[in-house]
Write a protein that holds these residues in place. Structure first.
Motif, PDB file in Angstrom:
ATOM      1  N   UNK A 209     -11.328  -5.792   3.529  1.00 45.72           N
ATOM      2  CA  UNK A 209     -11.012  -4.770   4.574  1.00 45.72           C
ATOM      3  C   UNK A 209     -10.805  -3.432   3.958  1.00 45.72           C
ATOM      4  N   UNK A 210     -11.012  -2.580   4.684  1.00 44.37           N
ATOM      5  CA  UNK A 210     -10.295  -1.049   4.300  1.00 44.37           C
ATOM      6  C   UNK A 210     -10.341  -0.818   2.935  1.00 44.37           C
ATOM      7  N   UNK A 211     -11.444  -0.683   2.051  1.00 38.01           N
ATOM      8  CA  UNK A 211     -11.069  -0.523   0.882  1.00 38.01           C
ATOM      9  C   UNK A 211     -10.042   0.485   0.493  1.00 38.01           C
ATOM     10  N   UNK A 212      -8.858  -0.063  -0.047  1.00 35.73           N
ATOM     11  CA  UNK A 212      -7.781   0.717  -0.447  1.00 35.73           C
ATOM     12  C   UNK A 212      -7.952   1.128  -1.828  1.00 35.73           C
TER      13      UNK A 212
ATOM     14  N   UNK B 155       0.904   8.649   0.305  1.00 36.06           N
ATOM     15  CA  UNK B 155       1.103  10.013  -0.389  1.00 36.06           C
ATOM     16  C   UNK B 155       0.349  10.886   0.731  1.00 36.06           C
TER      17      UNK B 155
ATOM     18  N   UNK C 299       0.708  -1.153  -0.141  1.00 36.55           N
ATOM     19  CA  UNK C 299       0.021  -0.074  -0.016  1.00 36.55           C
ATOM     20  C   UNK C 299       0.790   1.124  -0.041  1.00 36.55           C
ATOM     21  N   UNK C 300       0.658   2.095  -1.215  1.00 34.21           N
ATOM     22  CA  UNK C 300       1.632   3.066  -1.087  1.00 34.21           C
ATOM     23  C   UNK C 300       1.124   4.398  -0.262  1.00 34.21           C
TER      24      UNK C 300
ATOM     25  N   UNK D 189      -5.924   3.345  -4.924  1.00 31.49           N
ATOM     26  CA  UNK D 189      -4.605   3.489  -5.381  1.00 31.49           C
ATOM     27  C   UNK D 189      -3.604   4.222  -4.679  1.00 31.49           C
ATOM     28  N   UNK D 190      -4.146   5.228  -4.041  1.00 34.98           N
ATOM     29  CA  UNK D 190      -3.149   6.104  -3.106  1.00 34.98           C
ATOM     30  C   UNK D 190      -2.959   5.391  -1.671  1.00 34.98           C
ATOM     31  N   UNK D 191      -3.594   4.208  -1.350  1.00 36.92           N
ATOM     32  CA  UNK D 191      -3.597   3.958  -0.015  1.00 36.92           C
ATOM     33  C   UNK D 191      -4.434   4.467   0.866  1.00 36.92           C
ATOM     34  N   UNK D 192      -5.083   5.404   0.685  1.00 33.99           N
ATOM     35  CA  UNK D 192      -6.151   6.106   1.637  1.00 33.99           C
ATOM     36  C   UNK D 192      -7.230   5.704   1.869  1.00 33.99           C
ATOM     37  N   UNK D 193      -8.140   5.763   2.720  1.00 31.95           N
ATOM     38  CA  UNK D 193      -9.392   5.228   2.952  1.00 31.95           C
ATOM     39  C   UNK D 193     -10.303   5.835   1.623  1.00 31.95           C
TER      40      UNK D 193
ATOM     41  N   UNK E  26     -15.019   2.881   8.233  1.00 27.83           N
ATOM     42  CA  UNK E  26     -13.687   2.835   7.582  1.00 27.83           C
ATOM     43  C   UNK E  26     -13.627   1.437   7.237  1.00 27.83           C
TER      44      UNK E  26
ATOM     45  N   UNK F 130     -11.961  -4.047  10.098  1.00 30.25           N
ATOM     46  CA  UNK F 130     -11.959  -5.756  10.460  1.00 30.25           C
ATOM     47  C   UNK F 130     -10.979  -6.211  11.093  1.00 30.25           C
TER      48      UNK F 130
END
Lengths: 408, 205, 344
Positions: free
Chosen positions: B196-199, A367, A364-365, B201-205, C160, C163
Motif C-alpha cells: 500500500x501507498x509506496x512510501x 518532511x 514513516x518520517x 524514504x521521505x514518507x511521501x507518496x 495513491x 488500500x
C-alpha cells in the motif's frame, strides 16, 4: 447613542490612519510582512487546488507543521494571562499598562491558530458544519469541539476587554473596573482552560501512548508560560529601545523572573517525562526512543530535540542567574532562545513523534514540503502583522498619542 | 473565587457525563455480543439448489448445510471427454499406455497412498470409502477419513469457504474446490497487488 | 477623470504632510488626521454608502443576467444540484425522504460531472443484525487477493494506491502484528513467516467516533462504523485516534479509471469522494446490506476470512468465537473490535 457611534467610528478611523504612519523601519517591516503574507496566500491557493497532497503529511503522520504551530501558538496566547494575574490580582499597577500588550499578542496568536486550523483541514468551505445550530458540533464528546468553543471565546474576551479599556481611554473616560474586572478574572480561568483543553485533545487518545499521559496538560501550561511571556518580553524590550514609548524597567524585571520560574518548572517536567520513558522502556516508549535516539537508522528528529533541550537549559540558566538576567543582551537572547526551544519542543518534540511509530509499528518520517513551509511563514507573518498593529495601538492610546477629538 | 470554583466543578461534572460506559468487564461485553437478537433475520433461499448437495454434520455442529457439487450436470467429465477414439475395454486393457502420467501425487507418503487409495479401480467415476464407494460430489466423506481434525472446523465454518452470502442458507465449497486432491497444499506465488501507498524514504507518496 | 485624479492627489498629499489639510498640530506630537476619503468636505457618509451599495447591486444583477444567458441548461442544473448538496445536513440526522433525495441528486451529479451511470443505495441497517468478522492466521498465505478485490469493489483511489486492508508479514516467534512488515513484495508465503490482515475493526466502542467535531462518523445499528463523506471537514482527528490504522484520508482527489468503476454504490460506502475527506473499510456496506459477503471474504482463495451476523446463533462467526481460540488486537484499549483472529 449617536455620540458612541461617532466615537467608535472615529476610533477605527484614527487607528487606521495611525497604522499607515510610521518611520522607515516600520514601513519596511510591515511591507516585508505583507509580502510574506501574499506569498503564503498564493501557495495556499495551490494547496486548495491540489489538496493536502502537496504537503508532506501522509496517513501515518497525519498532523504536521500546521498543527504543530497551532499547538504552540495556543500556548503563547494562553500565556498573555501570565501578565494579567499579577496586574489584577496583586493590584500591581506597574503591569497594567503592559497587559494590553499581552492581550494584543494573544489576539495575534489566536488569529494565527485559527489560520493554521483553516489551512490544515481538508474541506475549509465546510467550516459551517461546526457551527452549532446550522451544523452539528459534537459537544461535549469531542475535544476538538471544546477547543473551538474555548478558542473563539478566548479570542472574544481578548478583543473585547482591551477594546473596552482602550476606547474609554481614547475618549478620555475612565474604564469602570466593575465592568471589566469580572471578565478579566474569567479570562484568567479561560486561558488555563484553553491550554488544558488543547492538551486534553492529545492526552485523551488511548491509541497514542506517547501522548496518553497525565503530565501532558501541566507540561503544556509550563512551556506556554515560559515561551509566551518570553515573546512578550522581547517585544517590550524592542519597543523600549527603538521607540518613544515609555516602559518601566521594573516591569521588565518582573516578567523576566516569571519566565525564569516557568522555564525551571518546564525543565523539571521534562526530566519527569524522560525518566518515565527511559528507566524501564516498554514498547509504549518507542516514540520517545525514536525522538531522542532514532529507530532503525531513522533519526530525522534527533538533532532537533537535542538542540531544543540544549537551548532550553542554556536559556533557563541564563534567566535564573540574577546578574545575567539583568543584563539586557543576555536577557533578550535567553528569551529568544527559550522561545525557539519551546517551539521546537511543542512541534517537532511532541506532535510529530506521537505519530512515529504508527499504532501498528510502522515508521514513516515526516518532511514538510516547500508549500507547507511557505504557508506557515505566511501565517506567522500575518500574526506578526496583527501583533505589530495591536501593540502599536495599545501603546499609542495608553500614552495618549491618539485621542478622540470632538471636532467634526 | 466562588464563581471560579463553581465553573471548575461544572466543567468537571460535564466531563464525567460524557464518559463512556466501562462498568462491564470485557467478559460481560463479549457476552452481549453473543446474545441472540429478538428480531429474526430472514434467511434468503438459495436459488440454484441444483448446484449443491445436502450435508448433515456430526451431532455437535448443528443443522445441515449445503456443499457445492464438484461435477454438476454440465461439468461432468466422462472418459470420452479426454480419451477419444478408444473403447473402454481398450483403455482398461494391459497394453494401454500408462495414463495420467502428468499427475504427480504429492499428498501423502507413498507408503500410505497411491491412486487406488481414492480412485476405485472398477468404477472410475466413484471413490473408495472403506468398503463402499461415494460419488464425486460426496468426496468430503473421503477426505475426512484422514483429515478428521478439519471436520469440525469445516462444519462450523472455521475451515473452508462460504459459497454464498451471509444471509442465505449456508452453502460452502467442497474440499476439492480449493484443494487439488493430487497436490492439496497451496502453492507459492507473488502477491496480487503491490504494497500500500509506496512510501519512499521521505514518507511521501 | 481629471477630477478624480485631483482627488487622489489630495488624498495622498493629506497623508504625507505633517499638518494635514484638516486639523492642526496638537501638542507638538503627531496630529490626529481627520481624513475624508473622497477628499471633499461636504460629502457625508450616508451618500457614500448609498453609492457603494447601488453600484454593488447593479454589478450583481449584471452578473446574474450574464451568467444565466451564458450557461447551458446542463451547467445550471449541475450548479443547482451542487448548491443543494453543499447545504444539506448530516446524513445521520436526515429523514428517510431527505436521504432518498440526496442519493438521487448524487446519482444525477455523477452523470453530469463525471459521465458515470451509478445507483447509490440509501438502504438502512437490517434489524437484528450485528456484523462480525474472523480471520484465520493459519490460512492466510499473503496472496493479497483480498486487497485486489477490495480496491475494485470500493472504487479506491488508484493514483495513491489506497488500500483499506493491510497484510502484515510476521516472523515466527511472536504473535505481535507490530513486529510485522506491511510493505513486503516477494513470493509468498515466506518460510518461517505468517500473515495477519488488518482493516477497520468496526469496534463496538470506537475511539474514532466521539472525537469527530462534526459527528461525521458514527456507528450504525448493524455495527458498521461509517463516515458521511459530504459532512467530513477533513480535520483527521479520527485518524489520530484509531489504534488500528484503519482510516484513510484523501490527500488528493481520488481517481478511478472509468472502466474499473463499480457502479453499484451506497451512500455510506463506495461512492465517489472529494479530496479532503476521510474514508475506511465499511464491510462492503453496499453488499452486506443486500445479504452478500464483503469482497475480501469472497476473494480469499484459502478461505481465511469469515463474515456473518453475530446475533444469529447458527452463524459461522458465532460458532468460531465459541469454539476456536480467538483473540482481538489491542483488547486492553477497551475498543471491543468486531474482528477476531484465530488459528487452526
Amino acid at each position: 447613542m449617536r455620540e458612541k457611534y461617532q466615537i467608535l467610528l472615529s476610533f477605527i478611523k484614527d487607528l487606521f490612519n495611525y497604522s499607515l504612519r510610521g518611520g522607515k523601519v516600520y514601513h519596511i517591516w510591515m511591507g516585508s510582512l505583507t509580502f510574506l503574507m501574499i506569498m503564503g496566500a498564493i501557495l495556499y491557493t495551490k494547496q486548495l487546488e491540489s489538496g493536502l497532497a502537496v504537503t508532506g503529511m501522509n496517513d501515518h503522520v497525519s498532523w504536521g507543521l500546521y498543527i504543530s504551530n497551532f499547538t504552540f501558538l495556543v500556548g503563547v496566547a494562553a500565556a498573555a494571562v501570565m501578565l494579567v494575574i499579577p496586574a489584577y490580582i496583586f493590584s500591581d499597577l506597574d503591569l497594567s499598562k503592559v497587559v494590553l500588550i499581552g492581550e494584543g499578542v494573544a489576539v495575534g496568536a489566536l488569529l494565527m491558530c485559527l489560520a493554521f486550523v483553516t489551512v490544515d483541514i481538508g474541506g475549509p468551505a465546510r467550516f459551517w458544519h461546526l457551527i452549532p445550530g446550522i451544523g452539528r458540533l459534537n459537544f461535549p464528546q469531542s475535544l476538538l469541539a471544546w477547543d473551538i468553543i474555548v478558542l473563539n471565546g478566548y479570542l472574544a474576551l481578548n478583543l473585547l476587554i482591551p477594546f473596552y479599556i482602550l476606547i474609554n481611554k481614547y475618549s478620555g473616560k475612565e474604564p469602570h473596573k466593575k465592568i471589566y474586572v469580572p471578565f478579566v478574572f474569567l479570562s484568567i480561568f479561560w486561558a488555563i482552560a484553553l491550554h488544558m483543553v488543547t492538551a486534553f485533545l492529545y492526552s485523551g487518545l488511548s491509541a497514542r501512548p506517547f501522548w496518553n499521559n497525565a503530565l501532558l496538560g501541566p507540561r503544556f501550561l509550563a512551556s506556554a508560560f515560559a515561551g509566551g511571556p518570553a515573546f512578550i518580553l522581547v517585544i517590550l524590550g524592542f519597543t523600549k529601545k527603538f521607540s518613544d514609548f515609555k516602559i518601566d524597567e521594573k516591569i521588565l524585571n518582573k516578567i523576566a523572573v516569571i519566565i525564569a520560574i516557568a522555564a525551571q518548572i518546564n525543565l523539571v517536567m521534562l526530566l519527569s517525562e524522560v525518566f518515565k520513558e527511559f528507566y524501564n522502556a516498554t514498547h509504549h516508549s518507542n516514540s520517545a526512543i525514536y525522538l531522542f535516539f532514532g529507530i532503525g537508522g531513522k533519526t530525522a528528529l534527533v538533532p532537533w530535540i537535542w538542540t531544543s533541550i540544549g537551548l532550553n537549559i542554556l536559556a533557563t540558566l541564563t534567566l535564573t542567574i540574577h546578574k545575567l538576567r539583568n543584563i539586557d543582551f543576555f536577557r533578550y537572547a535567553a528569551c529568544i532562545l527559550l522561545f525557539v526551544a519551546i517551539w521546537i519542543e511543542k512541534g517537532m518534540g511532541l506532535v510529530i513523534p506521537g505519530f512515529i511509530p504508527s499504532p501498528l509499528g510502522t515508521i514513516v518520517e515526516y518532511h514538510p514540503t516547500f508549500i507547507e513551509i511557505g504557508i506557515t511563514i505566511g501565517i506567522w507573518a500575518f500574526g506578526f502583522f496583527v501583533i505589530s498593529l495591536l501593540v502599536r495601538f495599545g501603546f499609542a492610546i495608553e500614552q495618549n498619542i491618539i485621542v478622540y477629538k470632538k471636532n467634526e | 473565587m466562588n464563581v471560579t470554583l463553581f465553573l471548575i466543578s461544572a466543567v468537571f461534572l460535564a466531563l464525567l457525563g460524557c464518559h463512556p460506559d466501562h462498568s462491564d468487564s470485557s467478559k460481560e461485553k463479549y457476552k452481549k455480543l453473543t446474545l441472540t437478537s429478538k428480531v429474526k433475520v430472514a434467511v434468503k433461499e438459495v436459488s440454484n439448489k441444483g448446484d449443491f448437495i445436502d450435508w448433515h454434520p456430526a451431532a455437535a455442529a448443528g443443522e445441515k448445510f449445503l456443499v457445492k457439487k464438484v461435477w454438476s450436470k454440465t461439468k461432468r467429465r466422462t472418459c470420452k471427454s479426454c480419451h477419444r477414439g478408444y473403447s473402454l475395454q481398450e483403455i482398461k486393457g494391459k497394453d494401454y499406455p500408462r495414463s495420467h502420467w502428468n499427475i504427480n501425487l504429492k499428498h501423502a507418503s507413498s507408503q500410505v497412498m497411491n491412486c487406488q487409495t481414492c480412485h476405485n479401480q472398477n468404477k472410475v467415476w466413484k471413490f473408495n470409502f472403506g468398503e463402499k464407494t461415494v460419488s464425486a460430489n460426496h468426496t468430503p466423506k473421503l477426505c475426512l477419513q484422514c483429515h478428521f481434525k478439519q471436520q469440525k472446523d469445516w462444519e462450523i465454518g472455521a475451515h473452508g469457504k462460504r459459497a454464498n452470502g451471509w444471509q442465505q442458507q449456508r452453502a460452502v465449497y467442497n474440499c476439492v474446490s480449493c484443494h487439488n486432491p493430487h497436490q492439496p497444499a497451496f502453492q507459492k506465488k507473488w502477491p496480487k497487488v503491490g504494497p500500500y501507498r509506496p512510501i519512499n524514504n521521505e514518507g511521501r507518496l | 477623470m481629471k477630477n478624480y485624479r485631483e482627488r487622489l492627489k489630495r488624498f495622498f498629499a493629506g497623508l504625507s504632510k505633517e499638518d494635514g489639510k484638516e486639523g492642526g498640530k496638537e501638542n507638538g506630537k503627531e496630529p490626529v488626521i481627520k481624513l475624508d476619503l473622497l477628499g471633499k468636505k461636504k460629502r457625508d457618509r450616508r451618500s457614500f454608502i448609498k453609492g457603494i451599495s447601488a453600484s454593488a447591486g447593479i454589478g450583481a444583477s449584471i452578473l446574474g443576467v450574464g451568467a444565466s444567458t451564458l450557461m447551458s441548461q446542463e451547467e445550471k442544473e449541475r450548479l443547482g444540484l451542487s448548491w443543494e448538496e453543499f447545504f444539506k445536513t448530516n446524513y445521520r440526522y436526515m429523514s428517510g425522504r431527505e436521504k432518498r433525495k440526496t442519493v438521487k441528486r448524487l446519482e444525477k451529479l455523477a452523470k453530469l460531472k463525471r459521465k458515470e451511470t451509478v445507483t447509490i443505495s440509501d438502504k438502512g441497517a437490517i434489524p437484528g443484525v450485528l456484523y462480525g468478522y474472523a480471520f484465520n492466521i493459519s490460512k492466510c498465505q499473503g496472496y493479497m487477493d483480498c486487497i485486489d478485490a477490495c480496491l475494485k469493489e470500493n472504487n479506491l483511489d488508484r493514483k495513491s494506491n489506497m488500500q483499506y486492508i493491510k497484510v502484515f508479514e510476521v516472523e515466527n516467534g511472536s504473535l505481535n502484528v507490530e513486529n510485522g512488515d506491511p510493505h513486503f513484495f516477494h513470493e509468498v508465503p515466506k518460510d518461517e513467516h505468517f500473515y495477519m490482515g488488518t482493516q477497520c475493526m468496526h469496534c463496538e466502542n470506537p475511539p474514532c467516533v466521539p472525537v469527530c467535531p462534526t459527528e461525521a462518523t458514527w456507528k450504525e445499528d448493524d455495527g458498521i462504523v461509517v463516515v458521511d463523506y459530504d459532512w467530513c471537514i477533513g480535520c483527521r482527528y479520527c485518524e489520530a485516534a484509531c489504534p488500528y490504522e484503519a482510516r484513510r484520508f484523501n490527500w488528493a482527489a481520488p481517481l478511478v479509471p472509468a472502466q474499473e468503476l463499480n457502479t453499484n454504490q451506497h451512500y455510506l460506502g463506495n461512492r465517489n469522494k472529494t479530496k479532503g475527506v476521510m474514508e475506511k473499510c465499511t464491510f462492503c456496506i453496499q453488499k452486506t446490506r443486500e445479504g452478500e459477503n464483503p469482497a475480501c471474504v469472497e476473494a480469499c482463495p484459502t478461505g481465511a476470512r469469515v463474515f456473518g451476523n453475530l446475533l444469529d446463533p447458527n452463524s459461522e462467526i458465532r460458532k468460531i468465537i465459541e469454539t476456536k481460540k480467538v483473540f482481538r488486537l489491542k483488547e486492553e484499549l477497551g475498543t471491543e473490535p468486531k474482528f477476531w483472529y484465530y488459528m487452526d
